[in-house]
Structures are given as C-alpha cells and as structure tokens.
Write an enzyme that holds these catalytic residues in place. Structure first.
Site: not given
Length: 281
Positions: A32, A36-37, A61, A147, A153, A176
């Site tokens: 999705y 940002g990706h 997770q 990111g 993370q 972003i």
C-alpha cells in the site's frame, strides 16, 4: 521490472547480479505504497546498480488485536509505483513462502525496544527483526532503506545489523508529509474525512513543541505538556504515548541534552498514527 513470489526465483536473479558485482539497494515494505515509500525507492535508485522492493504484510509483527487482516493491500498499484520510481525487482512472497512451518527462531533487540512502540506493541519489534533477518539473508543487499517516521525501527535495525555483523549499510530517509503536514502512512487510508482533518493534530502538537524548544525552553515536562494540551483539544484524538528520549539509546531523558527524539503515537478514532522529530542542541 520483474515481480517474483518465491525465494528460489529471487535468489536466482540476485546470484546473477552478484556474479556481475552489482550493488543492490533494498526497500522493505508491507505494501500500500505512497510517496514516502517512493522517496526510499528513489534514494536506492540513486545509490545502487539494482533496486529490490519487498512487499509482504508480515503476520508475526502484529499483535492479536491489531490490524493484520484489514491492512490495506493493492499489488497492482504498488507494482506501478515501484516501476515508476526505478525498482528492478519486486519480491512479493506469500506467507507460506516466508513461514512454511511454525517458526521457533526469533530475533530480539533488547533495551532499544523497551519504550515507545516497543512498550505498547510487545511482539512488534521481534516480528520486524525476525522478518528483516530473513529478508537480509535471502536478498543479500548492499544497502537497505528505512523511513525516519518509524524512528525507533530505524534505530533498532541499525543496532541489529551492527550486532549481528550483517554486511549491509542501513540508510535513514526523511519523513515525507502531505501538503498540510500529516506524515505519509499506509494507515492514513483508514481515516474518514473528519478523522483525516483531526489527524493534523499530531504534526501541530510537534510543531508547538519544536517552536518552544527553539525559543529556549529547556524543561522537558513543559514540552511534554505542550504536546498533551495541544492534542487534547482534538475530540477524536486519544494519546497512546508521548515520549522524549535520547535519540541514540531511546532511553527516557529528564533534561535537555545534545540530541533528543520526541515521538508520539495517537489514536484518531480507531486508527493509530505515529510522528516524531529529533532536536539537537
């Protein structure tokens, strides 16, 4: 651009690249995809001969009451974005490919996962670190891109790679945002129109805190209360946590020091959103 679904196929492609001594940039995602990706893929494209994007909603997770089953998925749209921004290969394995049998081996990073999201989501980072270890072993990338929105993370993965001697460079990339300041997130898709408007309170509260820090405020309790009071003005918002920690150790701090991370998690309706910033003296 190729899309492959099995470990055997992806390893076969990577072996050819490695035989040609090509560098590989890797962007791990749960799909999705958004801008940002895209920024991670673009950065990987600039710095490497080949770029791999993994798309895998990792079940281990997610906690039992979290959104694994409803997490948004759209492989066609994701593939188009990957191709547009320069990916050479999309690795989209089924859950049965990554976890063919019950898994008994897990990777844990202590201390760094005690606070922030690690405290609120107990199994989360064990699942993240375990699946990333598997992907790193399968894909053997030169660099991997994450990111800074998921600041904890990023710190945890850097430490895991250092501790376990993975020959991989971990690259952090800036948050972003939408034009109105909301941090890009796949979970923004859950928000209805009113919730989307209410979600702006995250960035607004952090901006108020940053403004106060830049004005010379050194009392971190006052900074924390600025964030709390700003968020509490929004009826749809419910605070999960507000943490001020050392940006390296992720341990709570009481006094302003050389580099702090201010991280928040807030429920807007039923949707949990995160945001953060780092402040350096």
């Amino acid at each position: 651009m190729n899309i492959v679904h099995t470990i055997k196929d992806v390893k076969s492609i990577i072996k050819k690249w490695k035989d040609e001594n090509l560098s590989i940039g890797y962007v791990p995602t749960m799909g999705y995809l958004h801008e940002g990706h895209a920024s991670l893929i673009k950065k990987a494209r600039e710095e490497n001969d080949k770029v791999i994007v993994s798309i895998f909603v990792n079940p281990i997770q997610f906690g039992p009451k979290e959104d694994y089953s409803t997490y948004p998925r759209d492989l066609d749209k994701d593939s188009s974005l990957c191709e547009k921004f320069g990916a050479d290969l999309v690795f989209n394995p089924e859950t049965s490919e990554m976890y063919p049998n019950k898994i008994y081996s897990h990777v844990n990073v202590d201390i760094l996962t005690e606070n922030l999201c690690g405290e609120k989501r107990p199994v989360h980072f064990q699942g993240v670190c375990t699946v990333l270890t598997k992907f790193f072993n399968i894909l053997n990338p030169t660099k991997a891109y994450f990111g800074e929105k998921d600041a904890q993370q990023l710190t945890v993965v850097k430490k895991m790679v250092e501790d376990l001697n993975f020959p991989i460079e971990i690259i952090g990339c800036p948050i972003i945002r939408e034009e109105d300041g909301l941090a890009k997130s796949s979970r923004n898709a859950y928000l209805n129109k009113q919730e989307r408007k209410s979600a702006l309170i995250l960035n607004k509260s952090l901006k108020e805190a940053l403004k106060s820090l830049k004005s010379g405020e050194k009392d971190l309790n006052i900074i924390k209360n600025i964030i709390i009071n700003t968020i509490m003005k929004e009826p749809l918002a419910k605070i999960d946590y507000i943490s001020i920690v050392d940006s390296t150790t992720l341990q709570p701090v009481e006094k302003l020091q050389s580099s702090i991370l201010i991280a928040i998690a807030v429920y807007i309706g039923k949707t949990r959103l995160i945001d953060n910033f780092t402040f350096k003296l």
